[in-house]
Design an enzyme around this catalytic site. Structure first.
Site, PDB file in Angstrom:
ATOM      1  N   THR A  73      39.490  10.557 -11.201  1.00  0.00           N
ATOM      2  CA  THR A  73      40.515  10.172 -10.223  1.00  0.00           C
ATOM      3  C   THR A  73      41.226  11.426  -9.704  1.00  0.00           C
ATOM      4  O   THR A  73      41.433  11.578  -8.489  1.00  0.00           O
ATOM      5  CB  THR A  73      41.533   9.214 -10.881  1.00  0.00           C
ATOM      6  OG1 THR A  73      40.823   8.043 -11.312  1.00  0.00           O
ATOM      7  CG2 THR A  73      42.640   8.821  -9.931  1.00  0.00           C
ATOM      8  N   ASN A 140      30.159   1.215  -9.162  1.00  0.00           N
ATOM      9  CA  ASN A 140      30.581   0.852 -10.518  1.00  0.00           C
ATOM     10  C   ASN A 140      30.590  -0.649 -10.766  1.00  0.00           C
ATOM     11  O   ASN A 140      30.548  -1.084 -11.907  1.00  0.00           O
ATOM     12  CB  ASN A 140      31.968   1.429 -10.826  1.00  0.00           C
ATOM     13  CG  ASN A 140      32.996   1.068  -9.783  1.00  0.00           C
ATOM     14  OD1 ASN A 140      32.769   1.260  -8.595  1.00  0.00           O
ATOM     15  ND2 ASN A 140      34.112   0.524 -10.200  1.00  0.00           N
ATOM     16  N   SER A 184      33.194  12.157 -14.313  1.00  0.00           N
ATOM     17  CA  SER A 184      34.105  11.876 -15.426  1.00  0.00           C
ATOM     18  C   SER A 184      33.316  11.881 -16.728  1.00  0.00           C
ATOM     19  O   SER A 184      32.248  11.261 -16.800  1.00  0.00           O
ATOM     20  CB  SER A 184      34.726  10.496 -15.193  1.00  0.00           C
ATOM     21  OG  SER A 184      35.700  10.228 -16.154  1.00  0.00           O
ATOM     22  N   HIS A 186      33.854  10.458 -19.643  1.00  0.00           N
ATOM     23  CA  HIS A 186      33.746   9.271 -20.492  1.00  0.00           C
ATOM     24  C   HIS A 186      32.715   8.250 -20.016  1.00  0.00           C
ATOM     25  O   HIS A 186      32.445   7.271 -20.698  1.00  0.00           O
ATOM     26  CB  HIS A 186      35.129   8.618 -20.716  1.00  0.00           C
ATOM     27  CG  HIS A 186      35.722   7.867 -19.563  1.00  0.00           C
ATOM     28  ND1 HIS A 186      35.677   6.499 -19.481  1.00  0.00           N
ATOM     29  CD2 HIS A 186      36.398   8.279 -18.460  1.00  0.00           C
ATOM     30  CE1 HIS A 186      36.317   6.100 -18.385  1.00  0.00           C
ATOM     31  NE2 HIS A 186      36.764   7.167 -17.744  1.00  0.00           N
ATOM     32  N   CYS A 304      39.525  -1.584 -13.867  1.00  0.00           N
ATOM     33  CA  CYS A 304      40.824  -1.389 -13.216  1.00  0.00           C
ATOM     34  C   CYS A 304      41.242  -2.639 -12.448  1.00  0.00           C
ATOM     35  O   CYS A 304      42.409  -2.983 -12.396  1.00  0.00           O
ATOM     36  CB  CYS A 304      40.775  -0.214 -12.257  1.00  0.00           C
ATOM     37  SG  CYS A 304      39.606   1.037 -12.716  1.00  0.00           S
TER      38      CYS A 304
END
Ligand code: PLP
Length: 358
Positions: A73, A140, A184, A186, A304
């Site tokens: 982000t 995603n 990212s 993770h 999210c």
């Protein structure tokens, strides 16, 4: 418990955990140094950061540099806000909120349409004043792979920069060329709290976080050697295992399609990352389903967005009604998922759906 939510986050690879421990030393150890200090402990930590940077860079195209951030982000914010002012920012309708909301916050967002299959194709106009185009590589929510090579070409033809959100692609498939790429740790079995922005050589960015001038003045703040070492180890492992991981995921996907044969697939059949299945059954009450399948962890949308109660903007963008979007589930699996886990999970989910009479 069976974990089928690999798009939300992935289990930490044991190799990444081992690589981190060395840099979490207490007062008796030698691994707690500040990587920006000039003394020995500092230089040791800095060397670990640079070794990890090379491993992270090895999954990107040549000809660029890696800037570590606290998340994808943050990397996306640096790319969108730091790459210029004025002019339109064209983003696909199925981008993550980190792109969509940031472009909208600048007040210059232009939304690119996607097809029913979830493809954002280049046969659509971008505004004359476009300065940046952002199209993600793997979605995603529905796993669709976007024609990023074509978009890079189109961006060049329009004198715009091209940004890829490669969070769900990096370490799984080859990341295609762009001007900037955000990732990212993770999502590829690394730790949470660290991401990176790859920037093509010659592209100037304006820092968004001011302070000590770390990361060549582009991202101030003391780097975390432990998180970055974990990221590096995860990237090296992903590079080594890319083919094996993809084959494993494809085999799981094939079996999952059989197990969920009477569900409808959201998104493209073919242009997809096989570790994602977004499925729907008309009339399904997903909240009830999830509460009845507590031992199987999956999602009703992106991590999210779920919980917001709003239908997914991605499913809406591919033409689903609110009702259809709200009767969809996302299953995500990968390196550490076994066939047996998938079969047990399918049995539980299908039985719970059957109890609803759908
Ligand atoms: N972009 C995509 C496609 C994602 O899936 C995510 C995380 O869910 C992000 C961006 C944000 O990544 P991070 O958690 O590192 O901020």
């Amino acid at each position: 418990m069976i974990y089928l939510d690999y798009q939300a986050t992935t289990p930490l690879a044991p190799e990444a955990r081992d690589a981190m421990l060395r840099w979490l030393d207490g007062p008796d150890g030698t691994g707690f140094g500040n990587p920006h200090s000039p003394h020995k402990f500092g230089r040791m930590a800095a060397a670990a950061v640079e070794a990890a940077r090379d491993k992270v860079a090895a999954l990107f195209p040549p000809g660029g540099r890696v800037i570590f951030t606290g998340s994808a982000t943050e990397a996306l914010n640096l790319a969108i806000r730091g790459s210029g002012k004025g002019g339109s920012v064209s983003v696909s309708a199925i981008e993550h909120a980190a792109v969509l909301d940031t472009a909208e916050a600048l007040g210059t967002a232009h939304i690119l349409n996607v097809s029913k299959e979830g493809q954002c194709n280049t046969a659509q106009d971008v505004p004359n004043d476009v300065r940046l185009i952002a199209v993600m590589q793997v979605n995603n929510e529905i796993g669709t792979i976007q024609p990023t090579i074509d978009w890079h070409r189109k961006a060049k033809a329009n004198n715009a920069l091209f940004l890829i959100d490669a969070v769900q692609a990096y370490g799984k498939i080859e990341v295609t060329g762009a001007d900037m790429i955000a990732v990212s740790a993770h999502k590829l079995h690394g730790p949470k709290g660290v991401g990176a922005l790859w920037v093509r050589d010659g592209i100037a960015l304006e820092e968004q976080i001011t302070g000590g001038g770390q990361e060549a003045g582009l991202r101030s703040g003391t780097l975390s050697p432990a998180l970055i070492a974990g990221f590096g180890a995860a990237a090296a492992l992903a590079k080594e295992r890319m083919e094996a991981d993809a084959a494993h995921v494809e085999a799981l996907c094939g079996r999952a399609r059989e197990l969920f044969a009477d569900w409808t697939l959201n998104g493209s059949e073919d242009a997809r990352w096989h570790g994602n299945l977004n499925l729907r059954k008309d009339g399904l009450d997903v909240n009830r389903l999830m509460s009845e399948c507590r031992n199987v962890m999956f999602s009703a949308g992106s991590a999210c967005a779920s919980g917001s109660g709003r239908p997914s903007h991605v499913l809406k963008a591919i033409g689903l009604s609110d009702k259809q979007a709200k009767s969809s589930i996302r299953l995500g699996f990968g390196r550490y998922t076994t066939l047996e886990q998938l079969e047990v999970a399918a049995q539980i989910i299908n039985a719970a759906a059957g109890d609803q009479g759908v």
